[in-house]
Motif scaffolding. Sequence first.
Motif, PDB file in Angstrom:
ATOM      1  N   PRO A   1       0.931  -1.164   0.006  1.00  0.00           N
ATOM      2  CA  PRO A   1      -0.058   0.182  -0.061  1.00  0.00           C
ATOM      3  C   PRO A   1       0.836   1.219  -0.094  1.00  0.00           C
ATOM      4  CG  PRO A   1      -0.927  -1.710   1.335  1.00  0.00           C
ATOM      5  CD  PRO A   1       0.355  -2.189   1.083  1.00  0.00           C
TER       6      PRO A   1
ATOM      7  N   TRP B   1       2.238   1.720  -4.022  1.00  0.00           N
ATOM      8  CA  TRP B   1       1.182   0.927  -4.821  1.00  0.00           C
ATOM      9  C   TRP B   1       1.360   1.587  -6.294  1.00  0.00           C
ATOM     10  CZ3 TRP B   1      -1.878  -2.812  -3.267  1.00  0.00           C
ATOM     11  CH2 TRP B   1      -2.775  -3.373  -4.105  1.00  0.00           C
TER      12      TRP B   1
ATOM     13  N   HIS C   1      -4.176   4.182  -1.049  1.00  0.00           N
ATOM     14  CA  HIS C   1      -2.930   3.568  -1.827  1.00  0.00           C
ATOM     15  C   HIS C   1      -1.828   4.684  -2.244  1.00  0.00           C
ATOM     16  CE1 HIS C   1      -6.633   1.127  -2.992  1.00  0.00           C
ATOM     17  NE2 HIS C   1      -5.603   0.106  -2.934  1.00  0.00           N
TER      18      HIS C   1
END
Length: 796
Positions: free
Chosen positions: A85, A88, A210
């Motif tokens: 995350p 991303w 993200h």
Amino acid sequence: MRVLIHQDPFIRLHDESIPWEQRGAWPCAWVNHPDPGPPPFVLAYRKRFTLDRAATVRVHVSADERYELLLDGQRVGRGPERGDPANWFFETYDLTIPAGEHVIVARVWTLGPDMSPVAQMTEHPGFIFAPEGEFTEWLGTGLADWEVKLLTGYDFVHPNPSWGTGYNLVIDAAAFLWDFAQGAGEGWQPVKTLKPGMGRMTGLDFAHHHRLQPATLPAMLDEPRTMGTVRYVGALPDADAVSYNARPVHMVDHLDDEAPVWTALIHEQQPVTIPPHTIRQVIIDLDDYYCMYPEIVTSGGAGSVVKVLWEEALHLHPDPWNAEKGNRDDIDGKYFVGTGDTFLPDGGSQRRFDTLWWQAGRYVALIVQTADDPLTVERFTLTETRYPLANASQFAANDPRLAAIIPYMVRGLQMCMHETYMDCPYYEQLMYVGDTRLEVLVTYAITPDDRLPRKALRMFDSSRVASGLTQSRYPNRLTQFIPPFAVWWVAMLTDYALWRGDRAFVAAMMPGARAIMEGYTRFLNADGLIQGPEGWNFMDWEPSWPRGCSPESPYGVSAMLNWQYVLVLHHYADLETMLGEPALAERARQRAAAIVNCLEAFWNESRGLYADDQAQTVYTEHTQCLAILSGVLADTRRAQIAESLFTADDLGRTTIYFAHYLFETFRTLGRIDALLDRLDLWTDQIKYGAKTPFEKPEPSRSDCHAWGSHPLFHYFASILGIRPASLGFGTVTITPQLGSLASARGVMPHPRGEIAVAVRAENGTLHGSITLPEGITGTLHANGQSVDLHAGQQTF
């Protein structure tokens, strides 16, 4: 159509007209289905539009978990590049679009925590499509009128025995929406708009976001392959259409007269028709190891079942967890256990079944069972995928064994390079630090491309926790710690600094290196020794060790783990020195010296060896190697260990993985003859039909573990003796050692060109030539002398 960029296309950090908390936001937003239900689910997004003139549109695309992007029914790309995350990734495409009506479709899937690959991380399901310029508002998600619908017909099943790779696919043609790729059909509805994309966390808060980063890697290889030999065509009884793996393959049952039609299918795409109420098992030998996206096109055959299954090699037993396989070339009397995908035709014409993820192995089995209607397999195609690694090195020696295993080592590395490095492609598909360090060293030796090594360092750095340690494997949704692997990450950073050496990149990684070396001190006991680091203290697959841990490492004091820490403390000190931090370097060396002093409790003078335990009952090659490689031993003690290392017959022996450090030790001791002798562990695999290096000596679970490609690194770095002597390979040291060889020569990539070395032995003296790239100098160590080297060619 794929473009690599290096900056966020929308970040506006210095635009004072924009509030600071919005300067990391994208103009486009993540979108999702209004009510997709719990995962797993597969969605299709579409945007229909008309251009009054031809245009090239730059777009940035990502999804969670993954996407396939299509323009007017043709695939543009896959993604996103695997990350976490905080990293991303999004892909960038330049779409050249003619005037007229068009449709963009994205197939996006989310398998969820129970079914997705262990390496697949997630924040929340969604899709983002962000064009630049005049097309942002017209085509961007969150701005334009995108639509979405659930794609039915998908089911998912456990990939047993391929743990960790993500669930396999079952496609039911009767429920499948065959026109989705063209953006046609019913059931489309407006998307639900989520939060804007974010490239930099400058907001007041950013829960469940993200952090979008440009993709760092080129597109994966996407090349159709026509190859393979039909080794077996068999008729299965009805009861065995599902339990095919419970029956051994017997070549006496091979339907030789049917083999040509199946061969014509895979080589010429000539259709094959299977009559009603028939079951066929067709085993195809690809003659090498591959990672592939399969595609099969069928007509008719309502109620049929088609399985496309993969194996590295057939097994001697039906139990998928029994690793005994024997000669990998043999199939007679063995079991095709297999993992793969299932397709259920509905009687329709030209039904094209494809998969969401690739499969791996050497053998493919097509299992076809028909019901009341005949089934025609119109086409069966395989498309290779992997990182686009090409071997840019050359090596030859008078011993033909060395050249014979180069293709198998290169192939092993290629099969374990994708959007990350992987331990193995058939199982797990996870990037472990210990594996990756060796894979990266081989990468440096055979290609100038260092994008995947840089990404690996970056991702492991992102995995670090408050203790300072990196996770053992990453990206990874199941947290695991192997403390020795965290320490190897620092050595991996040192390798990068020397072999490639982007100073700014190394400096950015140094807080992580410092955190690991400091964090490890929490495992120091009252005696000043590392004791029982918390986690899985894997060091090697030595057969007598439980789960690869030396006997004392889980709870006690292991000399092996302490010597590893000493060794890497010196690597770390070298890093600090290169970056102009002599005080930190000296502090690390002092800590190493204190531990070395405490390790006297493990020294056995009569044996000339360090024990691994304080009771001095366990002795291993591993501990001796790490002690020698630390570089801190007095000459007399090093000589004692060197003698005992070659004469003691009760040492725990290194296996394929840790043999890298054994080979480093042989180089340090000037015993390349011993390195050449231990290559039997690799050449014997070739005799047993191996196409890629095994995970460990037989019986080996995995037939493709690129940590076993490390001898290729030693061809250049130990036999030819080419090593960097300063940051970024700015200077070179060359110390050729032939051992029992009469001659060797090679060409190795260098950041500024190539280094070529040719060496031969004549009457105990080495002769040869060396060519260095422009601007590079170094030192040759040979025949008891040191000679300065300059750019261009010179002889010795």
